[in-house]
Design an enzyme around this catalytic site. Structure first.
Site, PDB file in Angstrom:
ATOM      1  N   HIS A 378     -17.664  38.231  11.643  1.00 40.41           N
ATOM      2  CA  HIS A 378     -18.175  37.567  12.903  1.00 40.41           C
ATOM      3  C   HIS A 378     -18.837  38.468  14.102  1.00 40.41           C
ATOM      4  O   HIS A 378     -19.273  37.876  15.063  1.00 40.41           O
ATOM      5  CB  HIS A 378     -17.377  36.470  13.614  1.00 40.41           C
ATOM      6  CG  HIS A 378     -16.861  35.225  12.626  1.00 40.41           C
ATOM      7  ND1 HIS A 378     -17.770  34.246  12.981  1.00 40.41           N
ATOM      8  CD2 HIS A 378     -16.133  35.032  11.731  1.00 40.41           C
ATOM      9  CE1 HIS A 378     -17.309  33.227  12.061  1.00 40.41           C
ATOM     10  NE2 HIS A 378     -16.487  33.774  11.567  1.00 40.41           N
ATOM     11  N   LYS A 569     -21.311  29.299  27.668  1.00 44.37           N
ATOM     12  CA  LYS A 569     -20.764  30.187  26.591  1.00 44.37           C
ATOM     13  C   LYS A 569     -19.523  30.906  27.084  1.00 44.37           C
ATOM     14  O   LYS A 569     -19.697  30.949  28.531  1.00 44.37           O
ATOM     15  CB  LYS A 569     -21.874  30.985  25.899  1.00 44.37           C
ATOM     16  CG  LYS A 569     -22.595  31.847  26.682  1.00 44.37           C
ATOM     17  CD  LYS A 569     -23.614  32.485  25.898  1.00 44.37           C
ATOM     18  CE  LYS A 569     -24.756  31.758  25.573  1.00 44.37           C
ATOM     19  NZ  LYS A 569     -25.011  31.807  24.046  1.00 44.37           N
ATOM     20  N   ARG A 570     -18.892  31.525  26.427  1.00 47.14           N
ATOM     21  CA  ARG A 570     -17.958  32.535  27.174  1.00 47.14           C
ATOM     22  C   ARG A 570     -18.627  33.563  27.904  1.00 47.14           C
ATOM     23  O   ARG A 570     -19.675  33.922  27.604  1.00 47.14           O
ATOM     24  CB  ARG A 570     -17.176  32.984  25.831  1.00 47.14           C
ATOM     25  CG  ARG A 570     -16.028  32.551  25.052  1.00 47.14           C
ATOM     26  CD  ARG A 570     -14.856  31.837  26.121  1.00 47.14           C
ATOM     27  NE  ARG A 570     -14.366  32.803  26.658  1.00 47.14           N
ATOM     28  CZ  ARG A 570     -12.841  32.752  26.336  1.00 47.14           C
ATOM     29  NH1 ARG A 570     -12.483  32.145  25.498  1.00 47.14           N
ATOM     30  NH2 ARG A 570     -12.200  33.966  26.608  1.00 47.14           N
ATOM     31  N   LYS A 575     -23.288  38.677  26.405  1.00 46.95           N
ATOM     32  CA  LYS A 575     -24.115  37.584  26.766  1.00 46.95           C
ATOM     33  C   LYS A 575     -25.036  37.553  27.727  1.00 46.95           C
ATOM     34  O   LYS A 575     -25.905  36.586  27.981  1.00 46.95           O
ATOM     35  CB  LYS A 575     -23.160  36.451  26.518  1.00 46.95           C
ATOM     36  CG  LYS A 575     -22.538  36.241  25.277  1.00 46.95           C
ATOM     37  CD  LYS A 575     -21.554  35.084  25.334  1.00 46.95           C
ATOM     38  CE  LYS A 575     -20.730  35.057  23.934  1.00 46.95           C
ATOM     39  NZ  LYS A 575     -21.449  34.292  22.941  1.00 46.95           N
ATOM     40  N   THR A 677     -23.994  29.650  17.861  1.00 44.43           N
ATOM     41  CA  THR A 677     -24.118  28.236  17.793  1.00 44.43           C
ATOM     42  C   THR A 677     -24.318  27.322  18.836  1.00 44.43           C
ATOM     43  O   THR A 677     -25.146  26.285  18.461  1.00 44.43           O
ATOM     44  CB  THR A 677     -22.850  27.640  16.726  1.00 44.43           C
ATOM     45  OG1 THR A 677     -21.772  27.861  17.727  1.00 44.43           O
ATOM     46  CG2 THR A 677     -22.473  28.307  15.446  1.00 44.43           C
ATOM     47  N   LYS A 681     -27.184  23.659  19.016  1.00 41.53           N
ATOM     48  CA  LYS A 681     -26.887  22.496  19.649  1.00 41.53           C
ATOM     49  C   LYS A 681     -27.903  22.057  20.629  1.00 41.53           C
ATOM     50  O   LYS A 681     -28.285  20.849  20.767  1.00 41.53           O
ATOM     51  CB  LYS A 681     -25.320  22.458  20.087  1.00 41.53           C
ATOM     52  CG  LYS A 681     -24.305  22.859  19.418  1.00 41.53           C
ATOM     53  CD  LYS A 681     -23.046  23.108  20.311  1.00 41.53           C
ATOM     54  CE  LYS A 681     -22.051  23.870  19.531  1.00 41.53           C
ATOM     55  NZ  LYS A 681     -20.874  24.538  20.355  1.00 41.53           N
TER      56      LYS A 681
END
Ligand SMILES: *Cc1c(COP(=O)(O)O)cnc(C)c1O
Length: 858
Positions: A378, A569-570, A575, A677, A681
């Site tokens: 992952h 998101k986290r 990110k 992911t 969405k």
């Protein structure tokens, strides 16, 4: 009609949520009243909203039970190959509405609850999220369970029943504060404890040499108590099982050997054993080598493998043949998927069972083990890769360490034979890392112990195969695969966005819910003015509803006609929430510089949890809230720009914010986000993506056409070149006036007047040790954002891109992902067989007299 429809009325119009049927509604009302009386022991005078939620939950649960029993009987009788999804995380969210949708009961329940004078959405909102996950990895496991049940696979999710899931995030004075997630406080109507299947798990002890081989003795025992949760497929009468283990101290814990005479202390010490399933570790993409976490990883693995082997032995494959050949058919009957390396100890544990207990020869045991396991990688971030200290494993699991050494020796012998005189290769490929503290590389263990290794998006699988684990691909290239992630369209469209789901059904029928590739049929409506207006109307309604939610829950007012620019998101440096923040400051500076210049109004919504021990992530939250405070209270800015930090982002909040989003932020440094992911969405729910060529964004652009996304910034090769050349943040700062102005404003203390140096550690990081190169992508990002604003002014053209994106999102159904796992890794077939509903005769069992008295085998 003279007045607009209420939400409840809108929901009732939607046919894909089941048939209303008068008997159905009457039956549900009866069930509801019965549970209110007998289960909740309340009448309507004293019942609370929570009582009503529980009464409805129990009513809906009743409709699962018959299908659940039938499905498990069916598996027992037919003995299809079982698929076991092992994961330390299942981020399930809420269950009530999902169950109603998958059973086709939503409309009838809406009507029943309406007739009872209650608001079903208010009841649904009472339910606690099952927050047994951190982010994408845990939510993927949950989407996979839905798809496996919908495809009729005989599948099981196995994990830990954490007493406390992911913490609740509060924002206090702009800082993240964590609160314990006591999600079981009011009871969980969806689980069933199964004490009859309780199993022992051993820890510590030592290895003894006996005549019949090696034995692990003098261990401490903890019991694993299973709790089963039903996993219904969509409209197919299949109900699979998610089995989560809870740790229990044996009744003689600390009484037999140690605290003789101190009974009270021995009872109090039971906590120590039961702490194993107390709490989810809140790290996302980060390895923290804590002993309790290692115990959790072995606990789930040891209990699950006993369960799997028990079920195998109870089948016709396990019972009839001789012990020596019985396990030959094990890989034909059992597939075990490892969700990251977290359950990697399953590999040495299965070897221990085969060699020490079942007395199989090593090579045979190893062959069966390899054929049974498959491993999903992952992440390639080095700080996330599990490397357990040898000393810790030796203390906790002495026999497993020996087995790992044996596996390693034979593995290195093989490498040595194929690549003679390549000492460096041997060092790189060893399961044991030397130098400093000796560590076990769990990814290496998973790769050599599995017959298939997959990444989670094309670009990520290429990195796994050709860079991070290249040595292993040299050895066994055929092992390496790609399985691009997906999301379940049931939760992430039908449940969260009924308006859009229904609009699509009106255009292309309802079959797309089970075959999302049919969304391509929407392409022919891209220039249909009526459809364009309907699509933007649904979005507008979702935005208004979300704005009302924010006002009611948080007392913040936002403008529903502004662009909703959402980054949830986290919180993680890779990110790049910081890059978004720099864009916000840049927009602010532009408004201040020329307040009369036209500006496309935006509401920037950022949300996500920071791991409690991740200092920089918490500082990023603090910076965002500080910038928001200034921007939101500046009269010159007015309604043009608002910044919201969305508190406590979780599955149930994702379901609210995603359908209301115009612009989805997917801006990780190329090469760092394995798939994502969240990106999928948003695409399915009619948001446009601003993103880098990273993770599944690459395939989203491929599906929709790059011109229909806002792609910007460095590609992987650019990042690599910059690394070779040496990344110098200062250069960008000096070259780009707007970047300089934004950074200088932070450094000046403008956003933290009481503590002007508050964000120095953030700016210092950006200048001197930014592994994710925010400044290098800043210019392209801001330019791209300008293009976004331009297009947003043209509502019709914007919506055309939205339609093209929805039409191209079919690939990202987790049904497609699971079909690929089933075909390429598990060697199982999706089943179209509809298990008979509970009120119809069972054609399978009724012909077989042995089955009618068969007890339920779980
Ligand atoms: C989908 C999801 C994620 C994963 O989001 P990414 O943007 O892919 O990191 C994280 N948290 C929640 C609650 C989700 O629903």
């Amino acid at each position: 009609m003279s007045r607009p429809l209420t939400d409840q009325e809108k929901r009732k119009q939607i046919s894909i949520r089941g048939i209303v049927g008068v008997e159905n509604v009457a039956e549900l009302k009866k069930g509801f009243n019965r549970h209110l009386h007998f289960t909740l022991v309340k009448d309507r005078n004293v019942a609370t909203t929570r009582d009503y939620y529980f009464a409805l939950a129990h009513t809906v649960r009743d409709h699962l039970v018959g299908r659940w029993i039938r499905t498990q009987q069916y598996y027992y009788e037919k003995d299809p190959k079982r698929v076991y999804y092992l994961s330390l995380e299942f981020y399930m969210g809420r269950t009530l509405q999902n169950t109603m949708i998958n059973l086709g009961l939503q409309n009838a329940c809406d009507e029943a609850i309406y007739q009872l004078g209650l608001d079903i959405e208010e009841l649904e909102d009472i339910e606690e999220d099952a927050g047994l996950g951190n982010g994408g990895l845990g939510r993927l496991a949950a989407c996979f369970l839905d798809s496996m049940a919908t495809l009729g696979l005989a599948a099981y999710g196995y994990g830990i029943r954490y007493e406390y899931g992911i913490f609740n995030q509060k924002i206090r004075d702009g800082w993240q504060v964590e609160e314990a997630d006591d999600w079981l406080r009011h009871g969980n109507p969806w689980e069933k404890a199964r004490p009859e299947y309780m199993l022992p798990v051993h820890f510590y002890g030592r290895v003894e040499h006996t005549k019949s081989g090696l034995k692990w003795v003098d261990t401490q025992v903890v019991l694993a108590l299973p709790y089963d949760t039903p996993v219904p497929g969509y409209m197919n009468n299949t109900v699979n099982t998610m089995r989560l283990w809870s740790a229990r101290a044996p009744n003689d814990f600390n009484l037999r050997d140690f605290n003789v005479g101190d009974y009270i202390q021995a009872v109090l010490d039971r906590n120590v054993a039961e702490n194993i399933s107390r709490v989810l570790y809140p790290n996302d993409n980060f390895f923290e080598g804590k002993e309790l976490r290692l115990k959790q990883e072995y606990f789930v693995v040891a209990a699950t493998l006993q369960d799997i082997i028990r079920r195998f032995k109870a089948s016709k494959f396990g019972s009839t043949e001789s012990v020596r050949t019985m396990f030959d058919s094990f890989p034909d009957q059992v597939a075990i998927q490892l969700n990251d390396t977290h359950p990697a100890l399953a590999i040495p544990e299965l070897m221990r069972v085969f060699v020490d207990i079942e007395k199989l020869p090593w090579t045979k045991a190893w062959d069966i083990t390899k054929q049974t396991f498959a491993y999903t990688n992952h992440t390639v971030l080095p700080e996330a890769l599990e490397r357990w200290p040898v000393d810790l494993v030796e203390k906790l699991l002495p026999r497993h360490l020996q087995i790992i050494y044996e596996i390693n020796q034979r593995h290195l012998d093989k490498v040595r034979a194929l690549f003679p005189n390549d000492l460096d290769r041997l060092r790189r490929m060893s399961l044991i890392e030397e130098g400093g503290v000796k560590r076990i590389n769990m990814a290496h263990l998973c790769i050599i112990g599995s017959h298939a290794v997959n990444g989670v998006a094309k670009i990520h699988s290429d990195i796994v195969k050709n860079q991070v684990f290249k040595d292993f691909a040299d050895l066994e290239p055929e092992k390496f695969q790609n399985k691009t992630n997906g999301i379940t369209p049931r939760r992430w469209l039908l449940l969260c966005n009924p308006g859009l789901a229904e609009l699509i059904a009106e255009k292309i029928g309802e079959d797309y819910v089970k075959d999302l590739s049919q969304l391509t049929k929407l392409h022919k409506f891209v220039n249909d003015d009526i459809f364009i207006r309907e699509i933007s109307k649904v979005k507008q309604e979702n935005k208004v509803k979300f704005a009302q939610f924010l006002e009611k829950e948080y007392n913040v007012k936002i403008n529903p006609s502004s662009m909703f620019d959402v980054h949830v998101k986290r919180i993680h440096e890779y990110k790049r929430q910081l890059m978004n923040c720099l864009h916000i400051i840049t927009m602010y500076n532009r408004i201040k510089r020329d307040p009369m210049k036209p500006f496309v109004p935006r509401t920037v919504i950022i949300g996500g949890k920071a791991a409690p021990g991740y200092h920089m992530a918490k500082m990023i939250i603090r910076l965002i809230t500080a910038v928001g405070h200034v921007v939101n209270n500046d009269p010159v800015v007015g309604n043009k720009l608002k910044v919201i930090f969305l508190e406590n982002y979780r599955v149930s909040l994702a379901e609210k914010v995603i359908p209301a989003t115009d612009l989805s932020e997917q801006i990780s440094t190329a090469g760092t986000e394995a798939s994502g992911t969240g990106n999928m969405k948003f695409m399915l729910n009619g948001a446009l993506t601003i993103g880098t060529m990273d993770g599944a964004n690459v395939e989203m652009a491929e599906e929709a056409g790059e011109e229909n996304l806002f792609i910007f910034g460095m590609r992987i090769q650019d990042v690599e070149e910059l690394d070779k050349k040496g990344y110098n943040a200062q250069e960008y700062y000096e070259k780009l006036p707007e970047l300089k102005q934004a950074i200088d404003l932070i450094k000046s203390g403008f956003f933290s007047p009481k503590q002007p140096d508050l964000f120095n550690e953030v700016t210092n990081m950006l200048f001197h040790h930014d592994r994710f190169k925010v400044f290098a992508d800043y210019e392209a990002y801001v330019k791209c954002q300008d293009t976004v604003s331009q297009l947003y002014m043209n509502a019709k053209e914007w919506t055309k891109l939205v339609i093209r994106n929805i039409a191209a999102s079919g690939k990202f159904s987790s049904d497609r992902t699971i079909k690929e796992y089933a075909r390429d890794i598990w060697n199982v077939e999706p089943s179209d067989i509809k298990i008979p509903p509970p009120n119809e005769p069972r054609d399978v069992a009724d012909k077989n007299p042995n089955c009618t008295t068969q007890k339920l085998k779980m």
